[in-house]
Design a protein around this motif. Structure first.
Motif, PDB file in Angstrom:
ATOM      1  N   ALA A 269     -42.557  -9.466  93.776  1.00 51.07           N
ATOM      2  CA  ALA A 269     -42.140  -9.690  95.421  1.00 51.07           C
ATOM      3  C   ALA A 269     -42.438 -11.067  95.945  1.00 51.07           C
ATOM      4  CB  ALA A 269     -42.734  -8.667  96.020  1.00 51.07           C
ATOM      5  N   ASP A 270     -43.291 -11.571  95.432  1.00 53.28           N
ATOM      6  CA  ASP A 270     -44.362 -12.437  95.882  1.00 53.28           C
ATOM      7  C   ASP A 270     -43.638 -13.768  95.543  1.00 53.28           C
ATOM      8  OD1 ASP A 270     -46.585 -11.086  96.417  1.00 53.28           O
ATOM      9  OD2 ASP A 270     -48.024 -11.692  94.940  1.00 53.28           O
ATOM     10  N   ARG A 271     -43.156 -13.979  94.633  1.00 50.12           N
ATOM     11  CA  ARG A 271     -42.906 -15.042  93.966  1.00 50.12           C
ATOM     12  C   ARG A 271     -41.327 -15.253  94.994  1.00 50.12           C
ATOM     13  NH1 ARG A 271     -42.162 -17.434  87.788  1.00 50.12           N
ATOM     14  NH2 ARG A 271     -44.822 -16.074  87.599  1.00 50.12           N
ATOM     15  N   ALA A 272     -40.460 -13.933  95.553  1.00 48.39           N
ATOM     16  CA  ALA A 272     -39.255 -13.918  96.046  1.00 48.39           C
ATOM     17  C   ALA A 272     -39.841 -13.912  97.233  1.00 48.39           C
ATOM     18  CB  ALA A 272     -38.428 -13.028  95.751  1.00 48.39           C
ATOM     19  N   GLY A 273     -41.317 -14.534  97.804  1.00 49.36           N
ATOM     20  CA  GLY A 273     -41.415 -14.821  99.839  1.00 49.36           C
ATOM     21  C   GLY A 273     -40.646 -13.177 100.010  1.00 49.36           C
ATOM     22  N   LEU A 274     -41.280 -11.752  99.351  1.00 47.84           N
ATOM     23  CA  LEU A 274     -40.486 -10.923  99.703  1.00 47.84           C
ATOM     24  C   LEU A 274     -41.856  -9.910  99.604  1.00 47.84           C
ATOM     25  CD1 LEU A 274     -37.005 -10.992  98.682  1.00 47.84           C
ATOM     26  CD2 LEU A 274     -37.441 -11.152 101.057  1.00 47.84           C
ATOM     27  N   ASN A 275     -41.640  -8.108  99.929  1.00 47.95           N
ATOM     28  CA  ASN A 275     -42.358  -7.323  99.907  1.00 47.95           C
ATOM     29  C   ASN A 275     -41.955  -6.030  98.853  1.00 47.95           C
ATOM     30  OD1 ASN A 275     -41.268  -5.231 101.011  1.00 47.95           O
ATOM     31  ND2 ASN A 275     -42.065  -6.944 103.194  1.00 47.95           N
ATOM     32  N   LYS A 276     -42.944  -5.348  98.128  1.00 51.51           N
ATOM     33  CA  LYS A 276     -42.525  -4.307  97.039  1.00 51.51           C
ATOM     34  C   LYS A 276     -41.501  -3.864  97.578  1.00 51.51           C
ATOM     35  CE  LYS A 276     -46.988  -3.776  95.748  1.00 51.51           C
ATOM     36  NZ  LYS A 276     -47.714  -2.740  95.710  1.00 51.51           N
ATOM     37  N   ALA A 277     -41.222  -3.070  98.700  1.00 51.66           N
ATOM     38  CA  ALA A 277     -40.534  -2.549  99.090  1.00 51.66           C
ATOM     39  C   ALA A 277     -38.957  -2.602  98.905  1.00 51.66           C
ATOM     40  CB  ALA A 277     -41.107  -1.612 100.466  1.00 51.66           C
ATOM     41  N   LEU A 278     -38.952  -3.700  99.254  1.00 49.68           N
ATOM     42  CA  LEU A 278     -37.468  -4.286  99.202  1.00 49.68           C
ATOM     43  C   LEU A 278     -36.544  -4.738  97.852  1.00 49.68           C
ATOM     44  CD1 LEU A 278     -36.736  -7.436 101.699  1.00 49.68           C
ATOM     45  CD2 LEU A 278     -35.851  -5.458 101.616  1.00 49.68           C
ATOM     46  N   LEU A 279     -37.756  -4.368  96.649  1.00 48.18           N
ATOM     47  CA  LEU A 279     -36.976  -4.311  95.595  1.00 48.18           C
ATOM     48  C   LEU A 279     -36.589  -3.086  95.239  1.00 48.18           C
ATOM     49  CD1 LEU A 279     -40.110  -6.231  93.473  1.00 48.18           C
ATOM     50  CD2 LEU A 279     -38.571  -7.291  95.241  1.00 48.18           C
ATOM     51  N   HIS A 280     -37.847  -2.528  95.927  1.00 48.20           N
ATOM     52  CA  HIS A 280     -36.875  -1.085  95.345  1.00 48.20           C
ATOM     53  C   HIS A 280     -35.885  -0.475  96.781  1.00 48.20           C
ATOM     54  CE1 HIS A 280     -41.025  -0.555  93.847  1.00 48.20           C
ATOM     55  NE2 HIS A 280     -40.134   0.256  93.016  1.00 48.20           N
ATOM     56  N   TYR A 281     -35.283  -1.309  97.491  1.00 45.42           N
ATOM     57  CA  TYR A 281     -34.473  -1.138  98.663  1.00 45.42           C
ATOM     58  C   TYR A 281     -33.087  -1.994  97.805  1.00 45.42           C
ATOM     59  CZ  TYR A 281     -30.907  -1.089 102.060  1.00 45.42           C
ATOM     60  OH  TYR A 281     -30.096  -1.563 103.603  1.00 45.42           O
ATOM     61  N   TYR A 282     -32.990  -2.571  97.561  1.00 45.73           N
ATOM     62  CA  TYR A 282     -32.113  -3.217  96.655  1.00 45.73           C
ATOM     63  C   TYR A 282     -31.903  -3.087  95.089  1.00 45.73           C
ATOM     64  CZ  TYR A 282     -31.076  -6.426 100.418  1.00 45.73           C
ATOM     65  OH  TYR A 282     -30.926  -7.127 101.888  1.00 45.73           O
ATOM     66  N   TYR A 283     -33.022  -2.502  94.263  1.00 48.67           N
ATOM     67  CA  TYR A 283     -33.090  -2.134  93.102  1.00 48.67           C
ATOM     68  C   TYR A 283     -33.132  -0.243  92.307  1.00 48.67           C
ATOM     69  CZ  TYR A 283     -31.110  -6.244  92.318  1.00 48.67           C
ATOM     70  OH  TYR A 283     -30.567  -8.092  92.277  1.00 48.67           O
ATOM     71  N   ARG A 284     -33.882   0.255  93.975  1.00 47.77           N
ATOM     72  CA  ARG A 284     -34.304   1.398  93.568  1.00 47.77           C
ATOM     73  C   ARG A 284     -35.883   1.827  92.162  1.00 47.77           C
ATOM     74  NH1 ARG A 284     -33.934   5.553  95.662  1.00 47.77           N
ATOM     75  NH2 ARG A 284     -33.992   6.617  94.291  1.00 47.77           N
ATOM     76  N   SER A 285     -35.642   0.840  91.041  1.00 49.42           N
ATOM     77  CA  SER A 285     -36.353   1.247  90.277  1.00 49.42           C
ATOM     78  C   SER A 285     -36.824   0.212  89.801  1.00 49.42           C
ATOM     79  CB  SER A 285     -36.729   2.680  89.005  1.00 49.42           C
ATOM     80  OG  SER A 285     -35.676   1.771  88.136  1.00 49.42           O
ATOM     81  N   LYS A 286     -38.247  -0.286  88.731  1.00 50.70           N
ATOM     82  CA  LYS A 286     -38.577  -1.404  88.004  1.00 50.70           C
ATOM     83  C   LYS A 286     -37.036  -2.122  86.605  1.00 50.70           C
ATOM     84  CE  LYS A 286     -42.152  -3.478  84.994  1.00 50.70           C
ATOM     85  NZ  LYS A 286     -43.115  -2.828  84.340  1.00 50.70           N
ATOM     86  N   GLU A 287     -37.248  -0.395  86.130  1.00 48.22           N
ATOM     87  CA  GLU A 287     -35.952  -0.860  85.484  1.00 48.22           C
ATOM     88  C   GLU A 287     -34.748  -1.166  85.444  1.00 48.22           C
ATOM     89  OE1 GLU A 287     -37.015   2.771  83.105  1.00 48.22           O
ATOM     90  OE2 GLU A 287     -35.024   2.535  81.384  1.00 48.22           O
ATOM     91  N   LYS A 288     -33.831  -0.589  86.741  1.00 52.01           N
ATOM     92  CA  LYS A 288     -33.008  -0.718  87.082  1.00 52.01           C
ATOM     93  C   LYS A 288     -32.928  -2.356  87.263  1.00 52.01           C
ATOM     94  CE  LYS A 288     -30.273   2.807  88.137  1.00 52.01           C
ATOM     95  NZ  LYS A 288     -31.649   4.131  87.830  1.00 52.01           N
ATOM     96  N   LEU A 289     -34.039  -3.175  88.352  1.00 53.48           N
ATOM     97  CA  LEU A 289     -33.881  -4.392  88.056  1.00 53.48           C
ATOM     98  C   LEU A 289     -34.171  -4.938  86.935  1.00 53.48           C
ATOM     99  CD1 LEU A 289     -34.301  -6.629  90.034  1.00 53.48           C
ATOM    100  CD2 LEU A 289     -36.500  -6.261  90.274  1.00 53.48           C
ATOM    101  N   PHE A 290     -34.728  -4.364  86.167  1.00 53.75           N
ATOM    102  CA  PHE A 290     -34.731  -4.956  84.817  1.00 53.75           C
ATOM    103  C   PHE A 290     -33.310  -5.325  83.730  1.00 53.75           C
ATOM    104  CE2 PHE A 290     -34.978  -4.863  79.832  1.00 53.75           C
ATOM    105  CZ  PHE A 290     -35.437  -6.190  80.089  1.00 53.75           C
ATOM    106  N   ASN A 291     -33.037  -4.184  84.234  1.00 52.07           N
ATOM    107  CA  ASN A 291     -31.311  -3.913  83.912  1.00 52.07           C
ATOM    108  C   ASN A 291     -30.019  -4.927  83.628  1.00 52.07           C
ATOM    109  OD1 ASN A 291     -32.302  -1.862  81.776  1.00 52.07           O
ATOM    110  ND2 ASN A 291     -31.088  -0.202  82.786  1.00 52.07           N
ATOM    111  N   ALA A 292     -30.381  -4.926  85.690  1.00 47.84           N
ATOM    112  CA  ALA A 292     -29.542  -6.354  85.877  1.00 47.84           C
ATOM    113  C   ALA A 292     -30.389  -7.396  85.825  1.00 47.84           C
ATOM    114  CB  ALA A 292     -29.794  -5.759  87.595  1.00 47.84           C
ATOM    115  N   VAL A 293     -31.337  -7.847  85.211  1.00 49.09           N
ATOM    116  CA  VAL A 293     -31.923  -9.161  85.508  1.00 49.09           C
ATOM    117  C   VAL A 293     -31.310  -9.155  83.677  1.00 49.09           C
ATOM    118  CG1 VAL A 293     -33.143 -11.374  84.024  1.00 49.09           C
ATOM    119  CG2 VAL A 293     -33.526  -9.500  86.458  1.00 49.09           C
ATOM    120  N   PHE A 294     -31.650  -7.827  82.874  1.00 48.61           N
ATOM    121  CA  PHE A 294     -30.991  -8.630  81.038  1.00 48.61           C
ATOM    122  C   PHE A 294     -29.715  -8.762  80.664  1.00 48.61           C
ATOM    123  CE2 PHE A 294     -30.588  -7.295  77.246  1.00 48.61           C
ATOM    124  CZ  PHE A 294     -31.632  -7.494  76.302  1.00 48.61           C
ATOM    125  N   GLU A 295     -28.645  -7.560  81.889  1.00 54.19           N
ATOM    126  CA  GLU A 295     -27.309  -8.050  81.390  1.00 54.19           C
ATOM    127  C   GLU A 295     -26.728  -9.258  81.682  1.00 54.19           C
ATOM    128  OE1 GLU A 295     -25.477  -4.943  83.563  1.00 54.19           O
ATOM    129  OE2 GLU A 295     -23.555  -5.610  82.620  1.00 54.19           O
TER     130      GLU A 295
END
Lengths: 212, 212
Positions: free
Chosen positions: B42-68
């Motif tokens: 979140a810090d590096r994106a210049g946003l807050n944690k809540a937004l990460l969850h808004y877009y990607y639901r969970s850490k794992e889903k965010l990771f999968n998006a990156v990894f894929e």
DNA sequence: GTCTATATTGGGATAGAC
DNA sequence: GTCTATCCCAATATAGAC
């Protein structure tokens, strides 16, 4: 099963401290520092978490104890391989043979080491007198130089590169094991027989690459 | 800076989603799944944690998006390298040259991939049609076989081994970068020039090893 | 030295205002 | 869509009985 070839598993541990260290080695190797849980270490040791802290104060200190041991035994193992007074070709043969055997017994070792050093590079400098390994490298370099002058090894071979190439060929397949399993759809047996095969043939590959 | 060579950094992202994905790629690459913190992303994106969850639901889903994304671009990149219709020796030269350049721009990629696949092997099978890469491997194998019959390549070379050896030589130094830095007391520049050097010389090493 | 119980905090995830 | 505030659990670490 001599000591040099056996990095993680110590010989039927007695003291609680040793039991903890063994369990911790396993878990840290499998999951890395960040992925490891003190609870799992305690479970595997057949003890409770409190005892881990009693003996090692913190997760980090426990990890360092594990890492230091693994690092030293790994390097000392590699140094021994190069210690005998052999021709370069013979050294290479003996290196691959022995090194593949060591890694076969500690398949998780390469990825574990690479990972943790990437995570915390100071581990390397803090926990080990780096110049210990320089001696061996220097000897190998001068051996190569000698045989270049004798016309045995190609003149355009850079000993430094050669050393890194040998290491790459030896270590990479272990670090990439899960990837290879996925791509080649190999099981544990396939992997094992691939390594036995490489143990015998890697040296020829390298020797062909460098012989004059 | 063409697209194929650029796996992590997308071109000046606009959408919030893309900003998050970029920051997440960086952090996951540097620290791995277990070591990464949603807060840091979140810090590096210049946003807050809540937004990460808004877009990607969970850490794992965010990771999968990156990894894929990383996985696909990496494999497609490697496939492209082998796609041209070249002799085996030419393929090898072109592979090392291009592959070293790709990795130079994504130094953390190899260790990241090896790690995460070890942590969660199902990532590989779930996220990618594995047989996509088989085609290229098979082509390479049959090319090698042809040139063996033509007397260009040694008969005792196993194409399967050769492929793994090429990959080992290309990838390992990047996975071992922090280790090499420690042992050889190199800085970033030294590493860089070592790679440029290898980019030119690895092919000769391999070709000498296999030429009839 | 070894245990059970508990404190403490770090960090993923959600609620709800705007 | 984006924020602040908060929840809540997991995991490290400690207290204290035996």
């Amino acid at each position: 099963m001599n000591r040099a070839n056996n990095i993680i598993n110590s010989d039927t541990p007695q003291s609680t401290e040793a039991v903890i260290l063994k369990a911790a080695s396993e878990v840290f190797m499998e999951r890395g520092f960040d992925g490891a849980r003190m609870q799992e270490i305690a479970d595997r040791a057949g003890l409770n978490k409190a005892l881990l802290h009693y003996y090692y104060r913190s997760k980090e200190k426990l990890f360092n104890a594990v890492f230091e041991r693994v690092l030293i035994e790994m390097i000392e193992g590699m140094i021994q391989i190069f210690e005998d007074n052999l021709t370069v070709f013979e050294s290479i043969r003996s290196f691959f043979k022995k090194h593949q055997e060591i890694l076969m017994k500690n398949k998780l070792l390469p990825l574990f080491m690479l990972n943790e050093i990437q995570r915390a590079p100071e581990l390397l400098i803090d926990l080990y007198p780096v110049d210990r390994i320089q001696v061996v490298r220097k000897k190998f370099y001068s051996d190569v130089n000698n045989e270049q002058h004798m016309g045995i090894i190609r003149k355009d071979v850079d000993p430094h590169d050669l050393f890194l190439n040998i290491l790459s060929l030896s270590v990479f397949p272990f670090a990439a094991k899960p990837l290879l399993k996925g791509f080649y759809s190999m099981d544990e047996n396939d992997f094992q027989s691939m390594i036995s095969h490489r143990k015998e043939n890697l040296a020829d590959f390298v020797i062909n690459a460098i012989k004059a």
